[in-house]
Design a protein around this motif. Structure first.
Motif, PDB file in Angstrom:
ATOM      1  N   TRP A 170     -51.698  35.330  21.201  1.00 51.73           N
ATOM      2  CA  TRP A 170     -52.662  36.101  20.147  1.00 51.73           C
ATOM      3  C   TRP A 170     -54.068  35.557  20.374  1.00 51.73           C
ATOM      4  O   TRP A 170     -54.264  34.388  20.391  1.00 51.73           O
ATOM      5  N   GLY A 222     -61.640  30.505  23.528  1.00 49.59           N
ATOM      6  CA  GLY A 222     -60.184  30.926  23.070  1.00 49.59           C
ATOM      7  C   GLY A 222     -59.871  32.544  23.674  1.00 49.59           C
ATOM      8  O   GLY A 222     -58.847  32.739  23.365  1.00 49.59           O
ATOM      9  N   ARG A 227     -50.755  31.252  28.268  1.00 49.11           N
ATOM     10  CA  ARG A 227     -52.265  31.732  28.683  1.00 49.11           C
ATOM     11  C   ARG A 227     -52.565  32.112  30.211  1.00 49.11           C
ATOM     12  O   ARG A 227     -53.966  32.536  30.359  1.00 49.11           O
ATOM     13  N   SER A 278     -47.238  30.264  23.103  1.00 49.37           N
ATOM     14  CA  SER A 278     -48.316  31.023  23.759  1.00 49.37           C
ATOM     15  C   SER A 278     -48.307  30.952  25.042  1.00 49.37           C
ATOM     16  O   SER A 278     -48.500  29.660  25.779  1.00 49.37           O
ATOM     17  N   LYS A 282     -65.430  36.313  22.572  1.00 51.95           N
ATOM     18  CA  LYS A 282     -65.869  35.231  21.842  1.00 51.95           C
ATOM     19  C   LYS A 282     -66.093  34.082  22.857  1.00 51.95           C
ATOM     20  O   LYS A 282     -65.473  34.123  23.758  1.00 51.95           O
TER      21      LYS A 282
HETATM   22  C1  LIG Z   1     -53.743  33.741  13.763  1.00 57.69           C
HETATM   23  C2  LIG Z   1     -53.877  33.300  15.142  1.00 57.69           C
HETATM   24  C3  LIG Z   1     -54.732  33.053  16.064  1.00 57.69           C
HETATM   25  C4  LIG Z   1     -54.773  32.474  17.278  1.00 57.69           C
HETATM   26  N1  LIG Z   1     -55.949  32.435  18.204  1.00 57.69           N
HETATM   27  C5  LIG Z   1     -55.769  32.197  19.370  1.00 57.69           C
HETATM   28  C6  LIG Z   1     -57.010  32.243  20.229  1.00 57.69           C
HETATM   29  O1  LIG Z   1     -57.997  32.896  19.780  1.00 57.69           O
HETATM   30  N2  LIG Z   1     -56.867  31.775  21.667  1.00 57.69           N
HETATM   31  C7  LIG Z   1     -55.685  31.173  21.964  1.00 57.69           C
HETATM   32  O2  LIG Z   1     -55.728  31.028  23.053  1.00 57.69           O
HETATM   33  N3  LIG Z   1     -54.593  30.922  20.987  1.00 57.69           N
HETATM   34  C8  LIG Z   1     -54.677  31.623  19.934  1.00 57.69           C
HETATM   35  N4  LIG Z   1     -53.569  31.590  19.036  1.00 57.69           N
HETATM   36  C9  LIG Z   1     -52.326  30.761  19.309  1.00 57.69           C
HETATM   37  C10 LIG Z   1     -52.039  29.396  18.886  1.00 57.69           C
HETATM   38  O3  LIG Z   1     -53.084  28.579  19.388  1.00 57.69           O
HETATM   39  C11 LIG Z   1     -50.697  28.890  18.935  1.00 57.69           C
HETATM   40  O4  LIG Z   1     -50.032  29.913  18.436  1.00 57.69           O
HETATM   41  C12 LIG Z   1     -50.345  27.612  18.451  1.00 57.69           C
HETATM   42  O5  LIG Z   1     -51.144  26.695  19.049  1.00 57.69           O
HETATM   43  C13 LIG Z   1     -48.926  27.138  18.487  1.00 57.69           C
HETATM   44  O6  LIG Z   1     -48.441  27.262  19.721  1.00 57.69           O
HETATM   45  P1  LIG Z   1     -47.158  28.215  20.179  1.00 57.69           P
HETATM   46  O7  LIG Z   1     -47.743  29.743  20.096  1.00 57.69           O
HETATM   47  O8  LIG Z   1     -47.015  27.845  22.077  1.00 57.69           O
HETATM   48  O9  LIG Z   1     -46.032  27.736  19.637  1.00 57.69           O
HETATM   49  C14 LIG Z   1     -53.561  31.992  17.758  1.00 57.69           C
HETATM   50  C15 LIG Z   1     -52.497  32.123  16.976  1.00 57.69           C
HETATM   51  C16 LIG Z   1     -52.517  32.751  15.844  1.00 57.69           C
HETATM   52  C17 LIG Z   1     -51.027  32.966  15.038  1.00 57.69           C
END
Ligand SMILES: Cc1cc2nc3c(=O)[nH]c(=O)nc-3n(C[C@H](O)[C@H](O)[C@H](O)COP(=O)(O)O)c2cc1C
Length: 175
Positions: A114, A67, A15, A13, A64
């Motif tokens: 996401w 996040g 950001r 992810s 929201k």
């Molecule tokens: C269903 C879902 C909802 C998520 N919601 C948020 C979100 O609202 N804000 C955010 O910054 N990351 C969000 N994420 C990212 C997750 O925090 C992240 O995928 C997880 O911590 C694993 O880290 P990576 O994607 O770097 O491997 C979401 C991921 C998923 C799959």
């Protein structure tokens, strides 16, 4: 060229994004990934709203309490919607489209994140969905699953550490 396994490992992810816009070709490929997504009974009940305007991205980032800040700095956000009347498993359908866009972005060297919308609230207690529905004029029956942010990466994330693969989650033959 990355193998698919390497792509899965490197997708993290992201950001934080630079100010660079996405090329029209990158945008096309990302959206095409969503439109090629499998859906239950080929119901294709998903819909997508593409936002690139800075002010709109900023406003959307208040959808929201926690996040959602990455939306404000993204080059593009795609709001992922679905029509539950077209598919009783719209959450699955829209989730698959969401992650495929993220994988396509990673393949293009772009960052994505996401942002969860369904079941989430604004800081005033309004549903994040309704906030987005009002802001973007989304019809009542259409549900909002997620917002996926995209942009050129402005932070470094280490690839997934295979040492940490949770093989204990895999059960053989029975629980
Ligand atoms: C269903 C879902 C909802 C998520 N919601 C948020 C979100 O609202 N804000 C955010 O910054 N990351 C969000 N994420 C990212 C997750 O925090 C992240 O995928 C997880 O911590 C694993 O880290 P990576 O994607 O770097 O491997 C979401 C991921 C998923 C799959």
């Amino acid at each position: 060229m990355k193998t698919f396994h390497e792509l899965l490992k490197s997708r993290r992810s992201i950001r934080k994004y630079t100010d660079e816009a996405l090329s029209p070709e990158d945008v096309r490929l990302i959206l095409e990934a969503a439109l090629m997504a499998p859906s239950s009974k080929r119901s294709t009940g998903w819909e997508f709203i593409v936002i690139e305007e800075k002010e709109k991205l900023e406003k959307l980032s208040y959808c929201k309490e926690f996040g959602a800040k990455p939306i404000a700095g993204a080059a593009m956000a795609v709001v992922v919607l679905a029509d539950p009347l077209k598919s009783d498993v719209w959450i699955e359908d829209a989730s698959i489209a969401s992650i495929l866009m993220q994988l396509q972005a990673e393949d293009l060297g772009l960052g994505s994140c996401w942002i969860q919308i369904r079941n989430r609230l604004t800081e005033n207690g309004q549903s994040a969905e309704d906030y987005i529905r009002e802001m973007l004029g989304i019809p009542y029956q259409i549900q909002v699953l997620s917002v996926i942010t995209f942009g050129h990466k402005n932070e470094e994330r280490k690839p997934f550490d295979e040492e940490k693969t949770m093989w204990e989650k895999v059960h053989i033959d029975k629980w």
